[in-house]
Design an enzyme around this catalytic site. Structure first.
Site, PDB file in Angstrom:
ATOM      1  N   GLU A  55      -6.591  -8.805  71.614  1.00  0.00           N
ATOM      2  CA  GLU A  55      -5.221  -8.941  71.083  1.00  0.00           C
ATOM      3  C   GLU A  55      -5.151  -8.657  69.579  1.00  0.00           C
ATOM      4  O   GLU A  55      -5.835  -9.306  68.780  1.00  0.00           O
ATOM      5  CB  GLU A  55      -4.684 -10.360  71.380  1.00  0.00           C
ATOM      6  N   HIS A  85       3.272  -9.281  63.519  1.00  0.00           N
ATOM      7  CA  HIS A  85       2.548  -8.757  64.671  1.00  0.00           C
ATOM      8  C   HIS A  85       2.691  -7.242  64.754  1.00  0.00           C
ATOM      9  O   HIS A  85       1.746  -6.519  64.932  1.00  0.00           O
ATOM     10  CB  HIS A  85       3.159  -9.379  65.922  1.00  0.00           C
ATOM     11  N   LYS A 103      -1.537 -21.947  73.661  1.00  0.00           N
ATOM     12  CA  LYS A 103      -2.051 -20.586  73.889  1.00  0.00           C
ATOM     13  C   LYS A 103      -2.494 -20.003  72.537  1.00  0.00           C
ATOM     14  O   LYS A 103      -3.544 -19.374  72.422  1.00  0.00           O
ATOM     15  CB  LYS A 103      -0.962 -19.729  74.533  1.00  0.00           C
ATOM     16  N   ASP A 132     -18.484 -20.420  78.711  1.00  0.00           N
ATOM     17  CA  ASP A 132     -17.523 -20.383  79.810  1.00  0.00           C
ATOM     18  C   ASP A 132     -16.127 -20.749  79.286  1.00  0.00           C
ATOM     19  O   ASP A 132     -15.784 -21.925  79.160  1.00  0.00           O
ATOM     20  CB  ASP A 132     -17.991 -21.372  80.891  1.00  0.00           C
TER      21      ASP A 132
END
Ligand code: MEV
Length: 453
Positions: A90, A380, A267, A283
């Protein structure tokens, strides 16, 4: 060399890091002492997928999926400087983390800590004849069960200072007339993440539990809700304009109270954590499960970060389980996990968990600072311009003009898309073609004139 001057050197070596070429970045990281010439060879050879390596990890292999590996700069955690490897696709995550870490480094600090050191294994007895009798039998045999586990599957762990520490019994509600019991086995996994070890321990204990209680064990598995081993990170930033502090605190309250916002907030926190987990071969699904379930521990899903004004400073806290290891599993087998762990210079799993928590909290601050000021699109999208240009198929020569045009659209509309990029590119090519044909036409006419025809 004093610690202070080492910090100063790293600070200087990170200056302008994002503008360097890849080779220049290698040089800087070698000067910092976080990678070696051999590491550079490994990093340079990463263009060739190693299918044989993937055969070691999974089944039915057909290829190798690669991800970009970058470095988050400017992190100073518990007064130690880190170059943090992040494997992530990202755009803007690494840029935002590095920028926010710099702001904190120059105006405050990041510290980390932990509460508890044991992970949890669960042994389920789906239908227990009588819960209280079962519970008292387990508690009577508790020490014997702990000793057995510590003398067999956890014996090596005991040598390293870990092992099974405690056993508890919990009652689980069933929708019918039966009772369900679950035995919790608490184990210190030392520097391992511990999933395999704790699974071995609970499966090993199954027949002994059946023998001493006369009940039937139905399943044995670890729990990812490791509320017995919590990682804490704290960020303090001094001298922040009070209007900005207010906005960040309000954004925090929003995420603490509203599950819809909490999901996106968390998130964003995991944007800072998952890339480190991937780079170090940990993991990430286990950590995601742990963080999200901890976020809902009081019955409502909430933010795992909290920002407040404390004595005039902006102070943020991250609190959640981060179950990671620095030995065993993929961390040992994958050359890039090894390289990433070496780069971090971590020796303990709690240090790695602390780095993850710190990066998550810093990422969260970067996101809510942007959201409450310029908004996410602008920050962004500016970083996204290059990707859109490449996505549209622009050549290196076309790139500067493409980027300029896309920036103009962004300032006008606060939004740019791939179709904008494609339209600009076809316009540019059409204009270039027209220019070329008119130049050729002109040249032809000049030639005709010169030849006097
Ligand atoms: C995007 O990947 C992450 C954010 O949505 C996080 C947040 O909203 O806090 C920007």
């Amino acid at each position: 060399m004093s610690e202070r001057s080492q910090d100063q050197i790293i600070k200087e070596l990170f200056s302008g890091f994002s503008k360097l070429t890849r080779n220049e970045r290698f040089d800087r990281l070698m000067k910092m002492g976080v990678i070696t010439p051999d590491d550079v060879k490994v990093l340079k050879s990463q263009t060739k997928p190693e299918v044989a390596l993937s055969e070691k990890f999974i089944e039915n292999v057909i290829g190798y999926y690669q991800m970009p590996l970058g470095v988050a700069a400017n992190f100073v955690i518990n007064k130690k400087s880190y170059a943090i490897p992040m494997a992530v696709e990202e755009t803007s995550i690494i840029a935002a983390a590095s920028k926010t870490a710099k702001w904190i480094r120059d105006n405050g600090e990041i510290t980390t800590g932990s509460i508890g050191d044991v992970i949890i294994g669960q042994i389920q007895i789906a239908k227990v004849s009588d819960f209280e009798t079962f519970k008292s039998k387990i508690l009577e045999n508790k020490q014997g069960l702990i000793d057995r586990a510590n003398s067999e599957p956890a014996a090596n762990l005991v040598k390293r200072g870990g092992g099974v520490r405690d056993i508890e019994v919990r009652k689980i509600r069933r929708p019918d007339e039966y009772e369900m019991a679950v035995v919790h086995v608490y184990m210190d996994p030392c520097e391992a993440m511990g999933a395999n070890l704790v699974n071995q321990v609970v499966e090993f204990l199954k027949p002994f539990i059946e023998l001493c209680t006369g009940e039937t064990v139905t399943m044995c598995i670890l729990s990812n809700l490791v509320d017995s081993k919590i990682t804490i990170a704290k960020v303090t930033v001094r001298g922040v304009e009070s209007a900005l502090v207010d906005k960040i605190v309000e954004a925090s309250i929003f995420a603490e109270e509203d599950p819809y916002r909490a999901a996106t907030n968390n998130k964003g926190v995991l944007n800072g954590i998952d890339p480190i987990l991937i780079a170090t071969g940990n993991d990430w699904r286990a950590v995601e499960a742990g963080v999200h379930s901890y976020a809902a521990r009081d019955g409502q899903y909430r933010s795992v970060t909290k920002w407040r004004q404390v004595n005039g400073d902006l102070v943020g806290i991250f609190e959640a389980p981060i179950m990671v290891g620095v030995v065993g599993g993929v961390t040992k087998l994958h050359p890039l996990s090894q390289l990433s762990l070496r780069m971090l210079g971590v020796e303990t799993s709690s240090e790695l968990a602390g780095i993850c928590a710190a990066a998550g909290l810093v990422q969260n601050l970067g996101a809510i600072k942007a959201l409450t000021t310029v908004g996410i699109i602008e920050g962004h999208m500016r970083l996204h311009i290059q990707n859109l240009s490449i996505g549209a198929g622009a050549s290196e020569l076309e790139m500067p003009l493409m980027q300029k045009k896309l920036e103009e659209i962004l300032s006008l509309k606060s939004r740019i898309t791939l179709s904008n990029a494609k339209e600009i590119l076809s316009d540019l090519r059409r204009q270039a073609k027209q220019k070329l044909s008119s130049t050729l036409k002109q040249k032809k006419e000049e030639g005709v004139e010169q030849n006097g025809v």
